[in-house]
Structures are given as C-alpha cells and as structure tokens.
Design an enzyme around this catalytic site. Structure first.
Site, PDB file in Angstrom:
ATOM      1  N   HIS A 132       8.584   6.539   1.693  1.00 27.13           N
ATOM      2  CA  HIS A 132       7.196   6.758   1.257  1.00 27.13           C
ATOM      3  C   HIS A 132       6.483   7.555   2.353  1.00 27.13           C
ATOM      4  CE1 HIS A 132       3.000   5.527   0.431  1.00 27.13           C
ATOM      5  NE2 HIS A 132       3.408   5.184  -0.776  1.00 27.13           N
ATOM      6  N   ASP A 209       9.986  -1.031   6.170  1.00 28.80           N
ATOM      7  CA  ASP A 209       8.857  -0.897   5.256  1.00 28.80           C
ATOM      8  C   ASP A 209       9.195  -1.766   4.053  1.00 28.80           C
ATOM      9  OD1 ASP A 209       7.204  -0.251   3.195  1.00 28.80           O
ATOM     10  OD2 ASP A 209       7.343   1.913   3.436  1.00 28.80           O
ATOM     11  N   GLN A 212       7.899  -2.954  -0.966  1.00 25.55           N
ATOM     12  CA  GLN A 212       8.439  -3.206  -2.308  1.00 25.55           C
ATOM     13  C   GLN A 212       9.451  -4.350  -2.339  1.00 25.55           C
ATOM     14  OE1 GLN A 212       7.110  -1.933  -4.884  1.00 25.55           O
ATOM     15  NE2 GLN A 212       6.068  -0.097  -4.136  1.00 25.55           N
ATOM     16  N   LYS A 235       0.250  -5.777  -3.402  1.00 25.47           N
ATOM     17  CA  LYS A 235       1.456  -5.617  -4.215  1.00 25.47           C
ATOM     18  C   LYS A 235       2.110  -6.964  -4.501  1.00 25.47           C
ATOM     19  CE  LYS A 235       2.594  -1.037  -2.325  1.00 25.47           C
ATOM     20  NZ  LYS A 235       2.155  -0.115  -3.353  1.00 25.47           N
ATOM     21  N   CYS A 375       4.118   9.321  -3.891  1.00 30.13           N
ATOM     22  CA  CYS A 375       4.045   9.420  -2.422  1.00 30.13           C
ATOM     23  C   CYS A 375       5.441   9.540  -1.804  1.00 30.13           C
ATOM     24  CB  CYS A 375       3.287   8.257  -1.793  1.00 30.13           C
ATOM     25  SG  CYS A 375       1.594   8.144  -2.336  1.00 30.13           S
TER      26      CYS A 375
HETATM   27  N1  C6P Z   1       3.341   2.559  -2.855  1.00 32.89           N
HETATM   28  C1  C6P Z   1       3.346   3.201  -5.187  1.00 32.89           C
HETATM   29  O1  C6P Z   1       2.803   3.417  -6.266  1.00 32.89           O
HETATM   30  P1  C6P Z   1      -0.273   0.725   1.051  1.00 32.89           P
HETATM   31  O2  C6P Z   1      -0.917   1.800   0.257  1.00 32.89           O
HETATM   32  O3  C6P Z   1      -0.526   0.864   2.527  1.00 32.89           O
HETATM   33  O4  C6P Z   1      -0.573  -0.639   0.529  1.00 32.89           O
HETATM   34  O5  C6P Z   1       1.317   0.892   0.810  1.00 32.89           O
HETATM   35  C2  C6P Z   1       1.942   2.098   1.128  1.00 32.89           C
HETATM   36  C3  C6P Z   1       3.395   2.029   0.767  1.00 32.89           C
HETATM   37  C4  C6P Z   1       4.352   2.066   1.777  1.00 32.89           C
HETATM   38  N2  C6P Z   1       5.659   1.946   1.502  1.00 32.89           N
HETATM   39  C5  C6P Z   1       6.116   1.821   0.247  1.00 32.89           C
HETATM   40  C6  C6P Z   1       7.587   1.672   0.011  1.00 32.89           C
HETATM   41  C7  C6P Z   1       5.204   1.790  -0.820  1.00 32.89           C
HETATM   42  O6  C6P Z   1       5.670   1.648  -2.062  1.00 32.89           O
HETATM   43  C8  C6P Z   1       3.822   1.935  -0.552  1.00 32.89           C
HETATM   44  C9  C6P Z   1       2.834   2.006  -1.680  1.00 32.89           C
HETATM   45  C10 C6P Z   1       2.507   2.667  -4.054  1.00 32.89           C
HETATM   46  O7  C6P Z   1       4.551   3.355  -5.014  1.00 32.89           O
HETATM   47  C11 C6P Z   1       1.273   3.483  -3.848  1.00 32.89           C
HETATM   48  S1  C6P Z   1       1.629   5.134  -3.349  1.00 32.89           S
END
Ligand code: C6P
Length: 429
Positions: A132, A209, A212, A235, A375
């Site tokens: 991401h 990270d 997910q 999430k 992203c």
């Molecule tokens: N992915 C998606 O629709 P934040 O925005 O900081 O809570 O998370 C960022 C982020 C970082 N790593 C991974 C693997 C992610 O999936 C995400 C967030 C969302 O896939 C929003 S782009």
C-alpha cells in the site's frame, strides 16, 4: 452456485447483522444494502457506538492531565484500551502499544524516528511491489533524506511474493524489511513467519503492515517475533482516527521521539527537553481518547466471536466468491487462488472500466464495492492495469451477499454487452 466443497459450519450466524444499525438502512431506494467495501473501512456495531456515546455522556475529560474525577475515569478507560490491544496482539508489555492516528501514522512514526536515527547512505530497506502507498511513500521520503536504498520483492505469476527473489534481495545491507501481512489489493496472505526468521538471520528488523490482517485473523507478535506492527481501528469495527504501532520495548526505547509537544516530555526548559518514558514518548498532544475507547469495545466484540471463527467465516465467503467469479466470462481475478488469500477479491473486466462497473453495481443494485488502484498504484502498473474492482468481506457478510454480487455482475455485463449479444442472451433465456 455450487458450494459443495465448502463447510457451512464455518459460517457465523446471520443474526450478527442485527448488531449493525447501518446494515438495516435503506441506503438506496428499492435496494437493501450489500456492503462489500470492508477493506476500506468496516461498519460499527451498536456496542461500539454505545461505548462512544457513554464516554461522552458520563466519563469524558482529557487524559493524564487532571486530578479531577472525570480525567481519572477517562484516563482509566484509555489505559484499559491499551491493555486490550496488548492482549489482542499477545504483546509482552502495554508500554509497547502506541496509539497513533492509524496504520499510516504508525508507519510514518517508524520511518521518521527509527529510520532517521539508524539509516545511512547505502543501507537497504526491503519492501514488496504489492505494498500500500502507506508502506511505500514514508520509506521513499526517509530514503531521500538518509541516502538509504529501496529494494522491492517481485511477485510470482500467481500473485504471491517471489520468495527466491526475497532470498536474493535480503543481504547484510538490508536494515529493515517492511511488508503487508495481507495485500489489500490481491488478498494474498504473506509468509510473515518465514520472512521474519530470514530477516532476523540476516540482521534486519521487520515491520508488518497488518492493516488487513489484525481485523480478520489472530495475531501473535511474540509468536512471530516481528519488531514493529501497524494497524487501524476503523478496519476492525472501531472508530476512525485511531491506530496502533506495536514495537518491541528495546527498539522503541532507543528511538527518538517523532512528534514534539505536550505529554511526550519529562521536563522542558526554554532550549531543551527530556522525553517521557514509553508509551507517552510517542503520544504527543491530546491522543485519540474516545476513538481508543471505542476501539476497546470493538476488541471486546471481536474477542466474543473469536478471530479464528471470523477468519473461517471470511475464508468461506472468499472461496465461494472466487469459485463463482472465476466462471464469469471476460472477468479476470487478480492474485492467487483461495488457498493463499483471504477476505477480498479484486477483478478486472474486458471492456468495462472498474469505476463504471462499481458505479452501476451501486446505483442499480445497492452493492458497495471499491474501484480504483486501492492505493497500490505501482502494483496496478506492474499488472498492466490502471484500476480494478474490489469486493471485501467481514463478519456480517453472508453467502446471500456473494450471491447478490454475482447476480449484479452478470446483470452489469449484460447491460454493457454489444446489442446483438444482449438480444442473443435474452433469447437464450
Ligand atoms: N487501505 C483500502 O481500501 P489507514 O488509512 O492509515 O487507516 O490505512 C492505510 C493502509 C495501510 N496498509 C494497508 C494494507 C491498507 O489496506 C491500508 C488502507 C484502504 O484498501 C484504504 S486505501
């Protein structure tokens, strides 16, 4: 739809949906909502909404500041939330749990603080091409500042990490491996145990990270021995605006503070300061008090169901969707088969742009999916596409949601089919 090989005892009860007020809203006229955009953000159960309302109505004040009753109460709830997160991750100490604004905030903290203090020109950070943007851009920024070099593990044909390439790219120059536990675009489950063991043998640290994976599967930071782990509250049924950085105590202790301000200090003079102990050292300013307390209620909710059970339920839905979607002509699924993925499926269509596809699914059928590069622009570029459509599941989705998705896709395909084909399809029955 054949689900012969699937074990229906893996499914969670449909009655769980009753806990989620938004799922009973008629978002669009004539269409009950099918919410399949959970990888972007999940919905909240009444238990989390009530916990938030409760703090504001009965316990709210700033934390760690006042000696009055309300401040004591909110401080207690905030620190209780930290302890809940510690338990969820099986971390050793609550002081290894830092409240941040989200996964992005957590990764930036490590990149700026650890990276700024430890990286030298020529040092290498090993990433993967499926990351991401939140696990790419902070490293690009710190590499530009320090002269460190970025390397990227490629994918196999199937959409899994190429571990032979990983072995070649991991050298004594590698200082950190930063990798997603589950790809938000491909759904691929990455081998974090193997990566961590090999990285440690090579003398490198590991940042996971886990945006997910923490919401969907059990996490054990001591079992896997990862050094840093980042995820977001929104999430996993919690509020937005809060996330977690887990870091091993010895590493966090040695790192300089990231943001400066109130709460992160021990003593301030006009021209210098001494930082506070962990975890306050990394929580400058007023922290996300109520979001953290809401996240605590979300953890209670998840624990009551069990993350193992949630993982089995989502895997059932993923497998069911994979089988049905792989039979649709003109549709290509991104990433590996169901045995190496969970929670989500991204796909592309010949001749129909992902945005248009998702728009029609929403407007005509009430099905919420995400379209775009999610992203992960470099990954999409590598795959030779600009966008994909993604359906992502959570504990309140049911096989009926997958059926509605498959029916919706078939209907959109018919709508976009050339006129002659459309007539033929109709006459075929
Ligand atoms: N992915 C998606 O629709 P934040 O925005 O900081 O809570 O998370 C960022 C982020 C970082 N790593 C991974 C693997 C992610 O999936 C995400 C967030 C969302 O896939 C929003 S782009």
């Amino acid at each position: 739809m054949s689900t012969a090989a699937l074990d229906p005892t893996a499914l969670l009860p449909e009655s769980l949906r009753d806990d989620f007020p938004i799922l009973h809203n008629q978002v669009l006229e004539n269409h009950p909502l099918v919410f399949l955009d959970n990888a972007a953000s999940t919905q909240r159960p009444a238990q989390v909404i009530d916990a938030i309302r409760n703090v504001y109505e009965h316990d709210y004040a700033n934390v760690h500041r006042g000696i009055h009753t309300l401040s004591e109460r909110s401080t207690e709830l905030y620190e209780e939330a930290r302890e809940k997160v510690r338990g969820l991750l099986n971390a050793e100490h609550a002081r290894e749990i830092i409240f941040t604004s989200g996964t992005t905030g957590s990764i930036n903290l490590v990149a700026r603080s650890w990276g700024g203090a430890n990286l030298k020109p020529g040092d290498e950070i090993l990433l993967t091409v499926m990351e991401h943007h939140s696990n790419l851009v902070p490293w690009q920024q710190i590499a530009a500042q320090t002269g460190a070099v970025l390397r990227h593990v490629p994918l196999t044909e199937e959409g899994r990490l190429d571990m032979e390439a990983f072995d070649r790219l991991l050298t004594d120059r590698t200082k950190l491996v930063a990798v997603a536990s589950i790809s938000n675009a491909l759904g691929t489950i990455n081998p974090i145990d193997e990566i961590t063991t090999k990285a440690h043998d090579a003398g490198a640290l590991v940042l996971v990270d886990a945006a997910q994976s923490v919401p969907h599967l059990p996490t054990d930071v001591r079992g896997t021995d990862v050094d840093f782990l980042a995820f977001s509250g929104h999430k996993m049924l919690g509020p937005s605006g809060v996330g977690i950085l887990y870091g091993k105590e010895s590493l966090l202790d040695a790192m300089p503070p990231f943001l400066g301000g109130g709460s992160m200090i021990n003593e301030v003079r006009l021209d210098s300061f001494t930082p506070a102990e962990l975890p306050a050292k990394f929580e400058a300013g007023t922290p996300p008090i109520v979001p953290a307390i809401g996240m605590s209620a979300a953890i209670d909710y998840l624990n009551a169901i069990g993350l193992d059970a949630i993982g089995r339920h989502e895997h059932y839905l993923t497998q069911m969707a994979y089988e049905a979607l792989s039979k649709i002509e003109g549709l290509t699924i991104l990433g590996p088969g169901p045995e190496h993925r969970t929670g989500l499926i991204s796909f592309v269509f010949e001749k129909i742009h992902a945005h248009e596809f998702a728009q029609v699914l929403n407007d005509q059928f009430g099905i919420a999916v995400r379209a775009g590069h999610h992203c992960t622009q470099p990954l999409h570029t590598l795959l030779g596409i600009t966008a994909s459509t993604r359906a992502s599941f959570y504990l309140y989705n049911q096989p009926s949601d997958v059926e509605r998705l498959v029916e919706g896709i078939a209907a959109v395909q018919t709508m976009f089919a050339p006129r002659g084909r459309r007539r033929r399809k109709r006459s075929e029955g």
